[in-house]
Design an enzyme around this catalytic site. Structure first.
Site, PDB file in Angstrom:
ATOM      1  N   HIS A 256      14.165   9.892  19.762  1.00  0.00           N
ATOM      2  CA  HIS A 256      14.716  11.233  19.977  1.00  0.00           C
ATOM      3  C   HIS A 256      14.305  11.740  21.361  1.00  0.00           C
ATOM      4  CE1 HIS A 256      14.914  11.063  15.490  1.00  0.00           C
ATOM      5  NE2 HIS A 256      16.093  11.610  15.751  1.00  0.00           N
TER       6      HIS A 256
ATOM      7  N   HIS B 107      18.969   9.480  24.101  1.00  0.00           N
ATOM      8  CA  HIS B 107      19.715   9.626  22.840  1.00  0.00           C
ATOM      9  C   HIS B 107      20.695  10.793  22.955  1.00  0.00           C
ATOM     10  CE1 HIS B 107      20.693  10.260  18.647  1.00  0.00           C
ATOM     11  NE2 HIS B 107      20.126  11.452  18.682  1.00  0.00           N
TER      12      HIS B 107
END
Length: 455
Positions: A194, A198
């Site tokens: 994350h 991403h």
């Protein structure tokens, strides 16, 4: 910014007058007479007085717009060349000086000068900031050009690879929410999965789906803006620990937002705080009603990325697919929620050499949470226990139970997605199936419960 000074900037010279240093500012386009008069005024001389300037070495300095600038530490000295003034001239000069002093007090010239200097200092700082911002823009432009070259070399659906998953480890830390800096990228943490890459990948897929499905012809421009902005902001300040951990560990995020989507609520809060910054407010030109609509739409889409809501969203969307109408606001809202969910979990539709490293990144982040849960005496999330998880088996479950049904529903509205998304997704599932079968022949499969996977 270049290093050559602009000819439009004013010139500044320093004079030593009665033991004090005075500053004279004039335009480079001034006439020699104007410059000489300014020097006389600074020295307190009448316009008819004769004078000359010398530098620290005693060398004469030609008074005019082309005269060299000097430093405050090396002021020019004034040499009086006219005869001594008469008593009457001295009296007139003294009277003029008193008048100037009284006018200065009456007009509060000292306050005006301080205010002017303050504004000038602020302007100089802004110019420095603009200079730094231009350097950053040039750097971004070079990065964009490099990315465009990569996209030319690779198929259009290949996105940039994730950060190298096996070359570094993320040190576990308490998930204290950070507060927004001046841009989106700086508010993505250095997590294995994350992270900003991403976010960029999700946004790139959203852009591709918009044009593949020709949504720019069906949705209002403000809806397109909501889709793109939500994609880039959907995981802002993600701590690398999912909602289940926030609840079990009673973190600050949990105490702030409660049990319902604490992470996603935090992503929204950070996004809105960034948009509130003057330098980052891309909605500055929107009306109050438009800005409120954009904020509401972003909040709905970011909250939709919580996998706890997956079943409800897909159930509602499946019911409206057969009668879908772009003029129905509820239908459009559900479509946009499914779109961002597809983009958020879109790695597996990319070629395996791109998608598989992303899986390694995600598992690395999951295993770090599992290790942390063990260390803190919390119940370990089953699909985050490194001793029990098989990557091929987990991927087969995720693709079969989550991704394929979701994209099949979307393909009913947009049949062109069959070849672009479904076929690659099924091929990836078959690859993992082969790996899993090969692994089972070599060693027994660890016990992995079938559960909902949280992205």
């Amino acid at each position: 910014m270049g290093t050559t000074p602009s000819t439009s900037l004013p010139k500044i010279i320093y004079l030593e007058i009665d033991g004090r240093v005075r500053k004279v500012i004039f335009s480079q386009h001034s006439s020699p007479t104007d410059v000489r008069d300014l020097v006389k005024i600074a020295a307190g001389l009448l316009r008819g007085a004769e004078m000359s300037l010398v530098d620290q070495n005693g060398s004469p300095v030609n008074i005019g717009p082309e005269m060299p600038v000097n430093a405050q530490s090396s002021p020019y000295k004034i040499i009086f060349t006219s005869p001594e003034p008469s008593d009457r001239e001295i009296q007139m000069q003294s009277a003029c000086s008193n008048i100037v002093l009284q006018l200065s007090r009456y007009l509060k010239m000292d306050e005006i000068e301080r205010d002017f200097r303050s504004k000038l200092t602020l302007l100089e700082r802004r110019l420095e900031a603009e200079s730094g911002r231009r350097v950053e823009m040039e750097k971004c432009q070079r990065e964009i050009e490099n990315l465009q070259e990569e996209l030319v070399k690779n198929p259009p659906w290949i996105c940039v690879s994730p950060c190298p998953p096996l070359s570094r480890k993320l040190t576990p830390r308490r998930d204290i929410p950070s507060y927004p800096k001046l841009n989106v990228q700086e508010n993505y943490k250095d997590n294995p999965f994350h992270n900003f890459r991403h976010s960029f990948s999700v946004t790139q897929m959203m852009h591709g789906l918009i044009y593949l499905c020709e949504l720019q012809d069906q949705l209002a421009p403000i809806e397109i803006l909501i889709l793109i902005t939500s994609a880039i902001c959907h995981d802002l300040d993600h701590p690398g620990l999912n909602n289940a951990y926030q609840t079990k560990a009673a973190t600050e995020l949990w105490s702030r937002y409660g049990d319902r989507s604490p992470l996603e609520q935090h992503h929204c809060a950070v996004a809105f705080q960034i948009l509130a910054e003057e330098e980052c407010n891309i909605l500055a030109g929107a009306t109050g009603g438009e800005a409120a609509e954009i904020h509401k739409g972003m909040r709905e889409l970011i909250l939709a990325t919580d996998m706890e809501r997956h079943r409800d969203i897909m159930s509602d969307f499946s019911q409206c697919v057969e009668v879908f109408n772009f003029t129905n606001p509820e239908h459009v809202r559900l479509l946009e929620q499914v779109l961002i969910k597809c983009c958020d979990t879109s790695n597996e539709v990319r070629p395996l050499q791109v998608s598989d490293p992303w899986v390694d990144c995600l598992l690395q982040e999951y295993f770090m949470q599992g290790d942390r849960e063990k260390a803190e005496g919390l119940l370990v999330t089953p699909f985050m226990d490194r001793a029990r998880v098989s990557k091929p088996h987990t991927q087969i479950i995720f693709i079969t139970s989550i991704l394929v049904p979701m994209i099949e529903s979307l393909s009913k509205l947009f049949p062109q997605l069959d070849d672009v998304l479904l076929s690659p997704l099924r091929a990836t599932r078959d690859e993992y199936q082969q790996w899993d079968e090969e692994r089972n022949r070599l060693e027994p499969l660890p016990e992995t419960p079938v559960i909902q996977i949280s992205i």
